[in-house]
Write an enzyme that holds these catalytic residues in place. Structure first.
Site, PDB file in Angstrom:
ATOM      1  N   HIS A  83       0.841  -1.201   0.000  1.00  0.00           N
ATOM      2  CA  HIS A  83       0.000   0.000   0.000  1.00  0.00           C
ATOM      3  C   HIS A  83       0.878   1.254   0.000  1.00  0.00           C
ATOM      4  O   HIS A  83       0.692   2.156  -0.831  1.00  0.00           O
ATOM      5  CB  HIS A  83      -0.904  -0.020   1.237  1.00  0.00           C
ATOM      6  CG  HIS A  83      -1.810   1.159   1.348  1.00  0.00           C
ATOM      7  ND1 HIS A  83      -3.134   1.122   0.991  1.00  0.00           N
ATOM      8  CD2 HIS A  83      -1.577   2.434   1.783  1.00  0.00           C
ATOM      9  CE1 HIS A  83      -3.681   2.317   1.195  1.00  0.00           C
ATOM     10  NE2 HIS A  83      -2.757   3.126   1.677  1.00  0.00           N
ATOM     11  N   GLU A  84       1.829   1.308   0.926  1.00  0.00           N
ATOM     12  CA  GLU A  84       2.680   2.493   1.022  1.00  0.00           C
ATOM     13  C   GLU A  84       3.600   2.614  -0.190  1.00  0.00           C
ATOM     14  O   GLU A  84       3.931   3.730  -0.620  1.00  0.00           O
ATOM     15  CB  GLU A  84       3.492   2.463   2.320  1.00  0.00           C
ATOM     16  CG  GLU A  84       2.656   2.423   3.597  1.00  0.00           C
ATOM     17  CD  GLU A  84       1.614   3.528   3.668  1.00  0.00           C
ATOM     18  OE1 GLU A  84       1.844   4.616   3.102  1.00  0.00           O
ATOM     19  OE2 GLU A  84       0.556   3.307   4.300  1.00  0.00           O
ATOM     20  N   HIS A 131       1.808   4.595  -2.783  1.00  0.00           N
ATOM     21  CA  HIS A 131       1.973   6.037  -2.572  1.00  0.00           C
ATOM     22  C   HIS A 131       3.364   6.485  -3.013  1.00  0.00           C
ATOM     23  O   HIS A 131       3.528   7.512  -3.684  1.00  0.00           O
ATOM     24  CB  HIS A 131       1.814   6.371  -1.084  1.00  0.00           C
ATOM     25  CG  HIS A 131       0.412   6.323  -0.575  1.00  0.00           C
ATOM     26  ND1 HIS A 131      -0.599   7.097  -1.099  1.00  0.00           N
ATOM     27  CD2 HIS A 131      -0.158   5.613   0.441  1.00  0.00           C
ATOM     28  CE1 HIS A 131      -1.728   6.862  -0.438  1.00  0.00           C
ATOM     29  NE2 HIS A 131      -1.475   5.964   0.506  1.00  0.00           N
ATOM     30  N   GLU A 174      -4.400   7.992  -3.195  1.00  0.00           N
ATOM     31  CA  GLU A 174      -4.899   6.750  -2.580  1.00  0.00           C
ATOM     32  C   GLU A 174      -5.239   5.702  -3.623  1.00  0.00           C
ATOM     33  O   GLU A 174      -5.120   4.499  -3.372  1.00  0.00           O
ATOM     34  CB  GLU A 174      -6.125   7.052  -1.716  1.00  0.00           C
ATOM     35  CG  GLU A 174      -6.440   5.992  -0.689  1.00  0.00           C
ATOM     36  CD  GLU A 174      -5.357   5.855   0.379  1.00  0.00           C
ATOM     37  OE1 GLU A 174      -5.108   4.719   0.834  1.00  0.00           O
ATOM     38  OE2 GLU A 174      -4.753   6.885   0.753  1.00  0.00           O
TER      39      GLU A 174
END
Length: 309
Positions: free
Chosen positions: A267-268, A271, A297
């Protein structure tokens, strides 16, 4: 009087100094969540508050408003997709919002939010809601003050939401959630009725060092550049862009839950890939920044769910 081109050049200098201050604040926040000794957290919050005051005064200088007015309709903004037009538009938007926030309110908000985060990290492992609640109440109250200062037509949340998702309102977003609710409820009910997965009677064990090695490998495989980033541990995973070629991610590890760290890393990384892919030749101006939190996001969710799962 300076020409429009000269005024624009001066605004670029102002914008880049603002970005330098933002980078310093990002580094202080990163350190607060990853490396700062617990006993030093209160002073760190004071340092952050001081720097926020300096940034706010710099960003809201009345002379900047005059310069923005001079370039608002300059010839070089005619092409709405040009970097100059984008920068001027976003500078004006941010400036007009920032000048509505009094300096002391900006500083109080910085102090309370940084302090409350550390309190949350302290009491989260114990799930001690009672001790954190007074801090959350302070955060909610000061965010209401900010919303009142910014102004809104329907509800206070709209004023705050606009910082992160330009022109979005609660009323415009609610119908999207309403369409999702029936399907999500069905999924939840199916999960609740399914029972534990077969073969999971024993508690699994995943050594943290093995998880870290595998998460690092996965991050590299999907394109995260570790020569321009880091992977550290924090109470809650996050990504922060410190500066050009310095985009850092964090995760947290649980020895009995592989999913927590692995999917949060992906997820990170989503980003971080967005940040690492920004056009660095425009660093220090709005062109070299995420367009919105929603778009940001979307990248993290894509890598976590569509690719990772």
């Amino acid at each position: 009087m300076k020409s429009a081109a000269e005024t624009y050049a001066a605004l670029v200098v102002w914008s880049r100094k603002t970005t330098d201050l933002n980078s310093t604040l990002a580094l202080l926040h990163w350190d607060l969540s990853t490396k700062t000794p617990a006993a030093g957290a209160d002073y760190r919050s004071q340092v952050i508050t001081t720097l926020v005051g300096i940034r706010h005064a710099h960003f809201t200088d009345p002379a900047i408003g005059e310069q923005l007015a001079r370039v608002k309709s300059a010839d070089f903004t005619a092409d709405l997709h040009s970097s100059e037009a984008v920068n001027v538009r976003e500078w004006i938007r941010s400036y007009e919002k920032a000048v509505k926030i009094p300096l002391e309110l900006a500083k109080r908000s910085a102090l309370i939010t940084s302090q409350s985060r550390m309190v949350w990290e302290r009491y989260r492992p114990e799930n001690d809601w009672a001790r954190f609640r007074p801090w959350l109440e302070q955060v909610v109250e000061i965010k209401r003050e900010e919303a009142d200062a910014l102004g809104y037509s329907t509800e206070a949340y709209d004023a705050l939401l606009d910082w992160y998702e330009p022109d979005a309102t609660a009323a415009s977003i609610e119908p999207k959630f309403q369409r999702l609710i029936p399907a999500l409820v069905k999924i939840l009910e199916a999960i609740q009725a399914s029972g534990p997965p077969p073969g999971m009677s024993n508690t699994p064990y995943f050594p943290v060092e093995d998880q870290r090695a595998f998460a690092t490998l996965a991050a590299e495989k999907v394109g995260y550049d570790f020569s321009a980033g880091r992977l550290d541990v924090s109470a809650h995973p996050f990504t922060t862009g410190i500066g050009p070629k310095d985009v850092r991610i964090t995760t947290r590890y649980a020895e009995h839950d592989f999913n927590d760290a692995f999917f949060s890393v992906l997820h990170e990384v989503g980003h971080a890939l967005y940040h690492q892919g920004l056009p660095l030749e425009h660093w220090g101006t709005p062109v070299c920044s995420p367009a919105s939190l929603g778009l940001n996001e979307s990248q993290s969710r894509m890598w976590e769910n569509f690719v990772g799962r």
